[in-house]
Motif scaffolding. Structure first.
Motif, mmCIF file in Angstrom:
data_model
loop_
_atom_site.group_PDB
_atom_site.id
_atom_site.type_symbol
_atom_site.label_atom_id
_atom_site.label_comp_id
_atom_site.label_asym_id
_atom_site.label_seq_id
_atom_site.Cartn_x
_atom_site.Cartn_y
_atom_site.Cartn_z
ATOM 1 N N THR A 154 16.441 83.416 48.381
ATOM 2 C CA THR A 154 15.456 84.418 48.648
ATOM 3 C C THR A 154 15.578 85.367 49.500
ATOM 4 N N ASP A 155 16.457 85.021 50.372
ATOM 5 C CA ASP A 155 16.969 86.098 51.397
ATOM 6 C C ASP A 155 17.735 86.998 50.682
ATOM 7 N N LEU A 156 18.692 86.437 49.570
ATOM 8 C CA LEU A 156 19.504 87.626 48.870
ATOM 9 C C LEU A 156 18.812 88.176 47.879
ATOM 10 N N GLY A 157 17.601 88.011 47.686
ATOM 11 C CA GLY A 157 16.580 88.662 46.859
ATOM 12 C C GLY A 157 17.192 88.423 45.439
ATOM 13 N N LYS A 158 17.467 86.958 45.175
ATOM 14 C CA LYS A 158 17.559 86.584 43.823
ATOM 15 C C LYS A 158 16.741 85.394 43.517
ATOM 16 N N ALA A 159 15.728 85.203 44.056
ATOM 17 C CA ALA A 159 14.781 84.037 43.772
ATOM 18 C C ALA A 159 13.335 84.571 43.387
ATOM 19 N N GLY A 160 13.312 85.766 43.286
ATOM 20 C CA GLY A 160 11.904 86.451 42.692
ATOM 21 C C GLY A 160 11.211 85.600 41.510
ATOM 22 N N ASN A 161 10.145 85.243 41.645
ATOM 23 C CA ASN A 161 9.448 84.695 40.427
ATOM 24 C C ASN A 161 9.108 85.644 39.537
ATOM 25 N N VAL A 162 8.634 85.108 38.181
ATOM 26 C CA VAL A 162 8.389 86.168 37.351
ATOM 27 C C VAL A 162 6.704 86.043 37.317
ATOM 28 N N PHE A 163 6.374 87.579 37.335
ATOM 29 C CA PHE A 163 4.846 87.450 37.699
ATOM 30 C C PHE A 163 3.961 86.907 36.327
ATOM 31 N N THR A 164 2.778 86.407 36.648
ATOM 32 C CA THR A 164 1.877 86.177 35.571
ATOM 33 C C THR A 164 0.586 87.022 35.776
ATOM 34 N N LYS A 216 -3.165 88.050 35.873
ATOM 35 C CA LYS A 216 -4.610 87.405 35.846
ATOM 36 C C LYS A 216 -5.558 88.221 35.605
ATOM 37 N N GLY A 217 -5.574 89.385 35.672
ATOM 38 C CA GLY A 217 -6.680 90.520 35.388
ATOM 39 C C GLY A 217 -6.347 91.982 35.732
ATOM 40 N N SER A 266 1.583 95.497 45.355
ATOM 41 C CA SER A 266 1.183 95.606 46.913
ATOM 42 C C SER A 266 0.890 93.940 46.973
ATOM 43 N N SER A 267 1.886 93.637 48.027
ATOM 44 C CA SER A 267 1.796 92.154 48.627
ATOM 45 C C SER A 267 0.394 91.684 49.105
ATOM 46 N N THR A 268 -0.382 92.649 49.665
ATOM 47 C CA THR A 268 -1.632 92.207 50.289
ATOM 48 C C THR A 268 -2.483 91.942 49.313
ATOM 49 N N SER A 269 -2.715 92.699 48.082
ATOM 50 C CA SER A 269 -3.687 92.330 47.264
ATOM 51 C C SER A 269 -2.929 91.637 46.076
ATOM 52 N N SER A 270 -1.741 91.199 46.112
ATOM 53 C CA SER A 270 -1.212 90.486 44.796
ATOM 54 C C SER A 270 -1.300 91.083 43.516
ATOM 55 N N SER A 271 -0.984 92.618 43.769
ATOM 56 C CA SER A 271 -1.395 93.282 42.344
ATOM 57 C C SER A 271 -0.366 94.245 42.308
ATOM 58 N N PHE A 272 -0.262 95.010 40.815
ATOM 59 C CA PHE A 272 0.566 96.156 40.991
ATOM 60 C C PHE A 272 -0.432 97.280 40.361
ATOM 61 N N ILE A 273 0.231 98.319 40.982
ATOM 62 C CA ILE A 273 -0.947 99.458 40.679
ATOM 63 C C ILE A 273 -0.015 100.558 39.794
ATOM 64 N N LEU A 283 -4.385 102.131 37.312
ATOM 65 C CA LEU A 283 -4.748 100.918 36.695
ATOM 66 C C LEU A 283 -4.402 99.695 37.698
ATOM 67 N N VAL A 284 -5.120 98.719 38.179
ATOM 68 C CA VAL A 284 -4.691 97.708 39.053
ATOM 69 C C VAL A 284 -4.757 96.354 38.162
ATOM 70 N N ILE A 285 -3.596 95.902 38.398
ATOM 71 C CA ILE A 285 -3.301 94.594 37.610
ATOM 72 C C ILE A 285 -2.995 93.340 38.543
ATOM 73 N N LYS A 286 -3.829 92.574 38.524
ATOM 74 C CA LYS A 286 -3.688 91.296 39.285
ATOM 75 C C LYS A 286 -2.806 90.424 38.885
ATOM 76 N N VAL A 287 -1.965 89.767 39.832
ATOM 77 C CA VAL A 287 -0.942 88.928 39.344
ATOM 78 C C VAL A 287 -0.725 87.676 40.442
ATOM 79 N N GLU A 288 0.119 86.685 40.062
ATOM 80 C CA GLU A 288 0.483 85.631 40.892
ATOM 81 C C GLU A 288 1.999 85.286 40.456
#
Length: 435
Positions: free
Chosen positions: A168-178, A180-181, A413-420, A430-435
């Motif tokens: 995670t610290d090395l930036g290699k453990a990012g999960n795949v987004f899912t 949600k809306g 946006s980490s705050t809203s767990s979405s990408f704009i 377009l705001v796409i909600k993800v997790e």
């Protein structure tokens, strides 16, 4: 690593662990190799962060001198316009008061920002050191365990946790987004003359978003409900932007002919305030920032500058967009015309190349704080997530079926767990909600 997870699910206690066959337990030799592979990477990260602290301090010192020199030049100009001696004395007194206030406020603010970033980097270095020590101790323990299955299992589970922290610290453990809306929100305001073209987005820590409207030559501040609450004009077309501090962005402003600038804009409560400018001889079509370094793309090269505008190096040719990994060890370069995404080392060496038929005409690349890489395909009308290490496509997050028609920018946006997503000649984001 998979084997230990399967074994953990099958076993409910120590007595059952002892019944697991040797094949079901993690290969300790492989685990040892994994640790040996991670340790030099953590050490490299630590060294890199220590270099960043020195670079950051140097960059901000240079920035301070530039700002002070600009004020001095302005003061000298004011003094030169005053012809009468008594007027000069009065003006000189006022100017000295202004300078004193300036040095107490503006320079103090810069110093506080440096201290904040420096402390953040120092915490990262401390964490790296602790992880290195923990993994080294676990590595030594694994070598001494032998055939004791219970101890082997416990040590392996601890190693798994520590390795995950390290990745995670090395930036290699990012999960795949899912996904949600999704939802669409207009960013057109009453005094806009043209359809909005959103060429860049930046998410602030409190959930607000800055967007660039190229068509109307504006920077707009959007609140948490995605309503425009402030805007400011720029002198030419705003093509890209990046955060330089928690409340300041650097905006690439260019008209292709004679205006090639980086304009700094600050979010002050609910208002946007324009600050200093950096002017260049080459075009400024893309800008990225990492711990005191500015990376600026023209159509022919990628340049690395200090925040004060001093050229550090020329890294690459033919980029049309760029982004930097959270720890600054990788650069992601979009080549719009050749339909490629390239991953570079910090010195410009090409590490990997992505050419995917489902990603035609990439227009933007964005890296999340966790190191996940998002790419807009303008011609293919897609948003994809890319593996940060191997530059292979992980998943297509959105397509024209999701109302993605002409994507030109994306940010997370980490705050809203979405990408704009910002689009060409389209009045909405377009705001796409993800997790």
């Amino acid at each position: 690593m998979i084997a230990i997870v399967l074994c953990f699910r099958q076993c409910t206690g120590v007595t059952q662990i002892s019944e697991c066959s040797r094949e079901q337990l993690v290969d300790t030799n492989q685990l040892s190799l994994n640790i040996q592979s991670i340790l030099p990477q953590l050490k490299s990260l630590q060294n890199n962060q220590e270099i960043r602290i020195k670079s950051l301090q140097k960059s901000y010192r240079e920035h301070e001198q530039i700002v002070i020199e600009q004020m001095r030049q302005m003061i000298n100009s004011m003094l030169g316009k005053s012809e009468k001696e008594h007027e000069q004395e009065e003006l000189s007194l006022k100017i000295h008061l202004v300078v004193a206030d300036f040095e107490k406020s503006a320079l103090k603010e810069i110093t506080n920002e440096v201290t904040f970033v420096k402390d953040s980097i120092a915490r990262s270095i401390t964490k790296c050191t602790r992880l290195q020590n923990d993994l080294s101790q676990l590595h030594d323990s694994i070598q001494k365990i032998g055939d004791n299955k219970e101890l082997c299992f416990i040590a392996c589970m601890k190693c798994e946790q520590k390795l995950q922290q390290a990745l995670t610290d090395l930036g290699k453990a990012g999960n795949v987004f899912t996904v949600k809306g999704k939802s669409a929100h207009t960013v057109k305001i009453s005094n806009d003359s043209h359809l909005c073209t959103i060429t860049a987005c930046c998410a602030l820590q409190d959930g607000r978003v800055l967007v660039l409207d190229e068509s109307n030559k504006k920077v707009k501040l959007v609140d948490q409900q995605y309503q425009v609450v402030s805007q400011c004009d720029v002198t030419a077309y705003p093509l890209d932007m990046c955060l330089t501090t928690s409340n300041e962005v650097a905006v690439a402003v260019d008209n292709i002919i004679d205006t090639h600038e980086i304009q700094f804009i600050e979010v002050n409560q609910h208002q946007l305030q324009t600050g200093r400018k950096l002017q260049f001889q080459h075009k400024c079509i893309c800008v990225a920032h990492n711990q005191g370094d500015l990376f600026i793309c023209s159509y022919t090269a990628l340049y690395k500058y200090s925040l004060g505008g001093k050229l550090v190096s020329r890294l690459f040719v033919d980029p049309s967009g760029c982004a930097v990994s959270p720890i600054g060890d990788k650069l992601y370069i979009v080549d719009h015309f050749k339909h490629k995404l390239l991953t570079l080392a910090s010195d410009g060496t090409v590490l990997a190349t992505l050419t995917d038929p489902g990603l035609r005409g990439p227009s933007c690349v964005h890296v999340t704080p966790a190191g996940q890489v998002l790419v807009c395909g303008h011609k293919s009308r897609t948003i994809v997530q890319v593996d940060s290490k191997n530059s292979r496509k992980l998943i297509t997050l959105a397509t024209a079926m999701d109302d993605v028609w002409n994507p030109f920018s994306v940010c997370y946006s980490s705050t809203s767990s979405s990408f704009i997503v910002g689009q060409w000649r389209n009045n909405t984001i377009l705001v796409i909600k993800v997790e």
